[in-house]
Design a protein around this motif. Structure first.
Motif, short mmCIF file in Angstrom:
data_model
loop_
_atom_site.label_atom_id
_atom_site.label_comp_id
_atom_site.label_asym_id
_atom_site.label_seq_id
_atom_site.Cartn_x
_atom_site.Cartn_y
_atom_site.Cartn_z
N SER A 127 0.86 -1.18 0.00
CA SER A 127 0.00 0.00 0.00
C SER A 127 0.89 1.23 0.00
O SER A 127 2.09 1.15 0.29
N VAL A 128 0.30 2.37 -0.30
CA VAL A 128 1.07 3.62 -0.27
C VAL A 128 1.49 3.94 1.16
O VAL A 128 2.60 4.41 1.40
N THR A 129 0.61 3.67 2.11
CA THR A 129 0.93 3.94 3.50
C THR A 129 2.11 3.09 3.97
O THR A 129 3.01 3.58 4.68
N ALA A 193 -9.29 1.65 12.08
CA ALA A 193 -9.65 0.59 11.14
C ALA A 193 -8.58 -0.48 10.99
O ALA A 193 -8.57 -1.22 10.01
N GLY A 194 -7.67 -0.56 11.97
CA GLY A 194 -6.70 -1.63 11.94
C GLY A 194 -5.27 -1.15 11.77
O GLY A 194 -4.98 0.04 11.79
N ARG A 195 -4.38 -2.10 11.63
CA ARG A 195 -2.95 -1.81 11.54
C ARG A 195 -2.57 -1.44 10.11
O ARG A 195 -3.38 -1.50 9.18
N LEU A 196 -1.30 -1.06 9.94
CA LEU A 196 -0.84 -0.60 8.63
C LEU A 196 -1.05 -1.64 7.54
O LEU A 196 -1.27 -1.28 6.38
N ARG A 197 -0.98 -2.90 7.89
CA ARG A 197 -1.15 -3.94 6.87
C ARG A 197 -2.55 -3.92 6.27
O ARG A 197 -2.79 -4.53 5.22
N ASN A 198 -3.49 -3.23 6.91
CA ASN A 198 -4.84 -3.10 6.39
C ASN A 198 -5.02 -1.86 5.50
O ASN A 198 -6.12 -1.61 5.01
N ALA A 199 -3.96 -1.13 5.27
CA ALA A 199 -4.08 0.12 4.52
C ALA A 199 -4.49 -0.10 3.08
O ALA A 199 -5.18 0.73 2.48
#
Length: 227
Positions: A127-129, A193-199
Motif C-alpha cells: 500500500s502507499v501507507t 480501522a486496523g494496523r498498517l497492513r490493512n491500509a
C-alpha cells in the motif's frame, strides 16, 4: 486530546485535497503549514487558503503559511502527505531526517484510469501507507483522509463535511492523535480501522467511491454504523 497546539504541515498542500484540508484545519484554529516543491507557489497558495479559511473561521485567528516541502517537514509537528501517487516515493525519500520522530499521515491513493474507469495501481510494499513507513522508518506513519472528496473540502458553502475517516496505523498513540485531529473538523469522525497492513483495503475503497461518484454524479463518503 487537544490538538490545536500542534502545527500541521501538508506536503502537496497546493493540490485540491491538501488545499481543502488546509482551509478546513486553519478555519478551526489549527496552525497550518503548506509545503510544495516550489516554495513561492506554496506561499501563494497559503495566502489564498488563509483568505478562504477566514470566511468560515470558527476561531478569531487564522494561522497559515507556505514553504518548501523540506522546511515544512522540519517545522510541523504532524505532517499530512497529499501528493500525487506518481511523486510519492520521490517526495518522501529525502525527508526521512526532518520527519523522524513525527506522526506522518498519508492520504495518497494508488489510483489510475483507463477506458473502463478508475482502478487500483499495485504498490510493491502493499500500500502507499506501507511505502511511506518503509521510506520513513523513524516516523509514526498513519493512513487517513483517503475517502474525503476534495470538491466537498473546497466547497465553503458547506460549513461541515459529514463523513467518517478510517484511520490505520501500528502505534496507538499516533492513531489516537490523528483521530483527535479529525474530530476537530466539523462533521468528521476518525474511526480506527486496523494496523498498517490493512491500509491497502482502505486506499482501494477510494476507487469504488470514484465509481459511485461518476455513476450518481455525487461526492460519496463513508459512514461506519454501530460505533
Amino acid at each position: 486530546m487537544d490538538t490545536r497546539a500542534l502545527s500541521v504541515g501538508l506536503l502537496g498542500g497546493t493540490g485540491p485535497q491538501g488545499r481543502g484540508l488546509a482551509i478546513r484545519l486553519a478555519a478551526i484554529g489549527q496552525q497550518v503549514l503548506i509545503g510544495s516543491r516550489d516554495a513561492d507557489r506554496a506561499a501563494e497558495i497559503a495566502d489564498e487558503a488563509a483568505a478562504q479559511a477566514r470566511t468560515i473561521a470558527t476561531r478569531p485567528a487564522v494561522n497559515l503559511r507556505g514553504g518548501s516541502n523540506e522546511n515544512i517537514a522540519a517545522a510541523a509537528d504532524v505532517v499530512i502527505i497529499a501528493v500525487p501517487f506518481a511523486g510519492h516515493a520521490a517526495t518522501l525519500s529525502p525527508l526521512a531526517g526532518p520527519l523522524a520522530g513525527k506522526v506522518v499521515v498519508d492520504c495518497v491513493v494508488p489510483m489510475g484510469f483507463d477506458k473502463l474507469g478508475a482502478h487500483v495501481v499495485e504498490v510493491p510494499e502493499g500500500s502507499v501507507t506501507e511505502q511511506a513507513a518503509a521510506l520513513l522508518p523513524e516516523s509514526q506513519v498513519v493512513g487517513a483522509f483517503h475517502h474525503i472528496s476534495a470538491v466537498l473540502l473546497e466547497d465553503l458553502s458547506r460549513p461541515s463535511v459529514d463523513t467518517d475517516v478510517m484511520v490505520v496505523g501500528d502505534a496507538r498513540e499516533a492513531t489516537d492523535l490523528v483521530q483527535a485531529l479529525i474530530g476537530t473538523l466539523p462533521g468528521m469522525r476518525g474511526i480506527y480501522a486496523g494496523r498498517l497492513r490493512n491500509a491497502r483495503q482502505v486506499e482501494a475503497l477510494t476507487v469504488n467511491l470514484v465509481s459511485i461518484n461518476r455513476r450518481y454524479k455525487a461526492h460519496a463518503g463513508i459512514r461506519v454504523t454501530d460505533v
